[in-house]
Scaffold this active site. Structure first.
Site: not given
Length: 1099
Positions: A379, A483, A764
């Protein structure tokens, strides 16, 4: 209260576990007990005190080796076919069973202890109108329970009320996934293991209310910042989501495991063949020679048949030669793997002190496969990067903000010395926030409408929860770092998110409080790739604010935004080219009548039990059309420390690294350059984004491809996946962008299925779990996105750079140790056992043993067990520094060179030859040998002692040759095993033990009489030399003529160590030595070593 919803346990259903509807009446146990709902008692332990022995033995005897030796033990009880006592088999069998049973019992004890601790936790239950304390195990479905701050939730409960305004309830879901989330009131549907999915309907006072996952408190959560709350138990015990997620994971086996199983079957077949050969020999011998002695043996008529004698002899030799099948092999392998796992756990160089996070081997079955990895699937966010998001740049209405220019209008690089924007006009600012472009603050102060709308969207469209610890001290709890970064940016630019309730959101806009009515939240998911909110501002206007992936937002824009869309798209490409994570922002003014009609449809769809998600998705799609573009955000996520160096080193080890990310193409390529995966010398970087097989061939046939990006779903279809894989494997670097979690797993499965290579996936977050579980080896990074990846992984640590050490040091060592252990293990077992085979041709195939029965019993479990374990645990061909300096040393594991079928045949052939020498040299020497006094020396007991002593010495010398790294433990075990052998040998032939056990130890003084003869020691010496010298000669010639990668590295290391001066006085001497070595080794080293690009490689 009556709560019906769909579930699994229908009392009217004939088949258990197929419930279609569940009914629960609040606080009415009599009603709820009519149904077969699970209680809250959990049991993860496998055994009880009474069932442990039978169940554990049953499980152990399901293994082929254990069942085989049990059959042998039964055969040994038949006197007609057994020439060995039963203890020669039962002692090693019991030892193996005991070690395994102790391990299983220890594991189950801790499971019992954990179960007891959980089941006896106290909970407050409403019983007959009073709050009473009950143990968790006594809580039932339908009970009303009271939870207080910092208490764990006892079961999956529907939140009814709480001490917080608007019935809010704050929980920590650390036991579920390691994330901190905030959830509101209330309920769920059938028992399943999906933590984020629940559909139900509540009927209360003739009203119908929809229930979803946000209204549930799940078992394992902890109540936080909430004084108290009440809830009704919906699912209890094993039907809770937490327990259903604790099921057995798929057991992963290594390639060596699979090979060992095959080899054990081959060995068993070889044993059968030897038994048949010796049985045929017995039949022929009995017919031609043995019949002359039948009259003296007083056999029954039944045993007078030569064929039947051969049949009995077959089983006798199966018993005698049984040690060729290694009963202790699997136990020894597990001991080695356990030791290797502890080395990983104890490695201080993989300990991350900032978070107090050590490396952890969460499984003990895959250590040697860490030394065989060919493909790594990684990733990006949080794995290669820090996942600490910082608002860096933005585009608003076609204008970019975030760059700094000098007085001549030239862009200036931003450093730590670059002055930051002054946010002192905002008393609620976050003092840690840094931004350098003052023009954006000026636009805010000038009250430009679109700029204000931009930050108003960031302050409203999110799921963040604020916590105000003191006046003006705001802390945001965000489900994702993105966010949090966006809301923090809005806060500093004057649009402060201050508070929220289920129905309102309160902002402080340029210091003035403004409350918006929250009408709907259109959730983000991996399919929608966007999130929207619908609010009513104080003026009564209805607004829809949306943020998401640019491709998704652009498809839903009003046609009038086309020019702005192209401008913003160019800005997005610039941001992505700098490695920034981007989102597009848009809004829409809603018509009151249209919204009312849409809201009715939403309420109806929300209460549906069938296809609720599909109906809601269609309604979201309907309202999110005709958007007006505001701009885009760009968030910086810096690389972790050591990532480029780690990737470069792993690439030199011939490990192919594929990055699978959901980011834009440009962002993925920029990260690729930052990580050294892409380099400037790759001048043929190419992108495949064709949608059909025809386009693929038409566009790409003439090109050599180095990079593949923009992987799309159709590329993984059956007719294209093989082409995708073939092209990808031609590449030096592969980066797949815009991929979903499912596509990540599909890419891993594609490589596993077609390349048959060992794969490793590292991530993760929760979106990496499917990829981690699909790969042969899963590695979880404990980062900012919780613990789901870690909990699903086989190995875990805190930083990507530790992967280099995990593979090139621990993985390579584990593979090297396991292969050396297996080669030696099979060698010594064949050398030990086949002596009986050769003896059979000289004893009339009578199934007579060469060795004493006690020697047969103790050889594998006492005399030779500890030295091979020490080698398997501690051995190193090169130390850790050189393992990292020379990544090419990892190559043999990828090619499976150190232990394969050819290696197996080589080491077993060596064992066969050793057994031949061990038998026939003493046999030939003793034919005419005499003692010092002239008497004959060749009695069977002296012959057996000579062969047994030669065998122990030969295998001890052999393991000394096989050991590359000597420790005090190796010395102690090898010399100690030899000392123990001689001590036991003389003890078993002593007068004292004969007086105690005369029938078991009848040969008094045999060892003393044999080993005090010089001729016997000369025979032992000759046998040892003849067994060992060919091995030494072969290894010398192989190292000189066909050196392995390790041999080449060892030569380089020795030369480097010799020419390094240790002091100034030795400088001239070392230079002289260096010159001499250079003259002697120049031609050889030119063929062995070459240096490329600052890295030493071997060819």
């Amino acid at each position: 209260m009556l709560v019906p919803w769909r579930g699994f346990w229908n009392p009217r259903s004939k088949a258990p576990g197929q419930e279609e509807e569940r009914h629960v009446k609040a606080n009415d146990r009599d009603y709820n007990e009519r149904f077969t709902y699970a209680d809250n008692h959990i049991k993860t332990a496998k055994y009880t005190f009474y069932t442990f022995l039978p169940i554990n033995l049953f499980e152990q005897f399901q293994r082929f080796a254990n069942a085989y030796f049990l059959v042998l033990l039964i055969l040994q009880l038949i006197p007609e076919i057994s020439s060995l006592s039963w203890f020669t088999t039962i002692v090693p069998l019991v030892l193996v069973l005991t070690i395994t049973a102790v391990k299983d019992a220890t594991d189950d004890y801790f499971r019992h202890k954990s179960d007891q601790q959980v089941n006896t936790r106290q909970s407050q239950v409403l019983i007959k109108g009073k709050i009473q304390k009950e143990k968790w195990m006594n809580v039932r479905v339908g009970d009303i329970i009271k939870l207080e701050n910092n208490q764990f939730v006892a079961a999956d409960v529907l939140l009814l009320s709480s001490s917080e305004p608007y019935g809010l309830c704050y929980i920590e879901t650390a036991e579920l996934d390691g994330l901190i989330n905030q959830q509101q009131a209330v309920e769920n549907n059938p028992p399943n293991n999906k933590l984020d999915k629940f559909i139900g309907t509540l009927y209360w006072k003739d009203n119908k209310y929809s229930l979803d996952n946000e209204k549930m408190l799940l078992r394992g959560c902890m109540l936080r910042n909430t004084e108290w709350c009440f809830g009704m138990v919906i699912f209890a015990g094993l039907q809770t989501k937490l327990m259903q997620n604790c099921g057995r994971t798929k057991f992963k086996r290594t390639s060596i495991d699979r090979l060992m199983n095959t080899l054990v079957l081959w060995i068993f077949g070889f044993l059968i063949c030897m038994g048949i050969i010796l049985a045929i020999g017995n039949t022929i011998w009995e017919q031609r020679v043995g019949r002359n002695f039948w009259a003296y043996l007083l056999w029954d008529e039944l045993l007078s048949s030569a064929v039947f004698s051969g049949f009995l002899t077959f089983w006798s030799y199966i018993i005698i030669l049984n040690t060729v099948v290694p009963i202790s092999l699997y136990v020894s392998v597990e001991v080695l793997r356990l030791g290797h796992s502890y080395f990983i756990n104890w490695d201080r160089k993989m300990y991350y002190s900032r978070k107090d996070t050590p490396a952890e081997a969460r499984t003990t079955t895959l250590n040697e496969e860490l030394g065989q990895v060919e493909f790594i699937f990684s990733d990006k966010t949080g794995t290669l990067t820090q996942n600490i998001m910082v608002f860096s740049k933005c585009s608003i209405n076609g204008n970019t903000y975030g760059d700094v220019y000098d007085e001549f209008g030239h862009k200036v690089d931003i450093t730590e010395k670059t002055p930051c924007v002054d946010f002192s006009f905002n008393p609620l600012m976050d003092r840690k926030f840094r931004f350098h472009d003052s023009s954006l603050v000026e636009a805010i102060k000038l009250e430009e409408p679109l700029v204000q709308e931009f930050f108003r969207l960031l302050a409203l469209c999110h799921t963040v929860m604020p916590e105000e610890r003191s006046e003006g001290e705001l802390v945001y709890q965000a489900q994702s770092p993105d966010e949090g970064a966006l809301v923090t940016a809005a806060r500093n630019f004057g649009f402060v998110f201050r508070a929220r309730t289920p129905e309102t959101i309160t902002l402080y806009e340029m210091g003035q409080p403004v409350t918006y009515q929250l009408l709907a939240i259109l959730d983000f998911n991996n399919v929608r790739k966007r999130m929207s909110v619908i609010v009513r501002n104080p003026k009564g206007q209805l607004k829809l604010y949306s943020k998401g992936a640019d491709t998704i937002i652009f498809d839903r824009l009003e046609p009038a935004n086309e020019e702005l869309m192209y401008t913003t798209s160019e800005h997005l490409n610039e941001f992505a080219g700098e490695g920034l994570r981007t989102l597009a922002l848009a809004y829409k003014d809603l018509d009151e009548d249209m919204f009312d009609e849409w809201m009715k449809k939403l309420l109806f769809a929300s209460a549906a039990l069938e296809n609720r998600e599909e109906r809601l998705g269609a309604l979201y799609e309907e309202v999110e059309q005709g958007l007006m573009l505001l701009g885009a955000t760009a968030i910086e996520d810096k690389l972790q420390e050591g990532v480029p160096e780690t990737i470069s080193c792993l690439t030199l080890a011939n490990i192919k690294i594929w990055v699978l990310t959901g980011d834009k193409l440009e962002t993925a390529m920029n990260i690729g350059y930052s990580c050294n995966m892409l380099r400037d010398d790759m001048n043929e970087v190419f992108i495949i984004s064709s949608h059909t097989m025809l386009e693929l061939f038409t566009d790409n046939m003439a090109f050599r491809i180095h990079l593949i990006s923009h992987l799309q779903a159709h590329a993984l279809e059956a007719d294209l996946e093989q082409i995708l894989l073939d092209v990808a494997c031609l590449c030096k670097t592969v980066i797949c962008c815009r991929v979903t979690p499912l596509q990540k797993a599909q890419v891993v499965e594609l490589v596993k299925r077609h390349k048959r290579a060992v794969t490793l996936a590292i991530g993760d977050g929760a979106n990496d779990v499917s990829m981690i579980k699909t790969a042969h080896i899963g590695v979880g990074i404990s980062g900012q996105e919780g613990m789901q990846a870690v909990l699903a992984s086989d190995y875990s640590f805190a930083q990507f750079r530790y992967l280099q050490r995990l593979l090139l040091v621990h993985g390579r060592w584990s593979y090297h140790r396991m292969c050396n252990f297996l080669c030696y293990f099979f060698y010594k077992n064949f050398a030990f056992t086949l002596v009986h085979f050769w003896f059979g041709f000289l004893c009339g195939f009578s199934a007579q043993t060469v060795y004493d029965q006690w020697f047969i019993t103790l050889f594998n479990i006492v005399y030779t067990s500890l030295p091979v374990l020490a080698m398997g645990v501690f051995d190193q061909d090169v130390n850790e520094q050189y393992s990292l300096r020379y990544p090419n040393l990892y190559r043999p594991g990828q090619l499976n060179l150190l232990f394969n079928k050819r290696k197996f045949f080589t080491c077993t052939l060596q064992g066969v030859c050793t057994s031949f020498i061990l038998f026939f040299i003493p046999y030939g020497a003793f034919l005419c040998a005499v003692r010092d006094d002239g008497s004959h020396i060749s009695d069977q007991q002296s012959f057996a002692v000579t062969i047994a002593t030669s065998l122990v010495i030969v295998v001890s010398v052999q393991i000394g040759l096989d050991t590359n790294y000597w420790t005090a433990v190796n010395h102690f075990f090898i010399w100690g095993s030899l000392a123990v052998y001689f001590a036991i040998l003389f003890a078993m032939n002593s007068d004292g033990i004969f007086r105690i056990f005369p029938s078991q130890f009848p040969f008094v003084g045999t060892a003393r009489n044999a080993l005090n003869q010089k001729s016997v020691w000369l025979v032992i010496l000759l046998t040892t030399v003849v067994c060992i010298m060919p091995v030494v000669a072969m290894r010398f010639l192989k190292t000189d003529l066909h050196p392995t990668q390790t041999d080449k590295a060892s030569i380089r290391i020795k030369i480097t160590q010799k020419i390094q001066p240790t002091s100034k006085t030795e400088l001239w001497r070392c230079r002289k030595i260096s010159l001499q070595i250079s003259l002697k080794n120049c031609k050889r080293m030119e063929a062995v070593i070459k240096t490329e690009g600052g890295h030493t490689t071997f060819s």
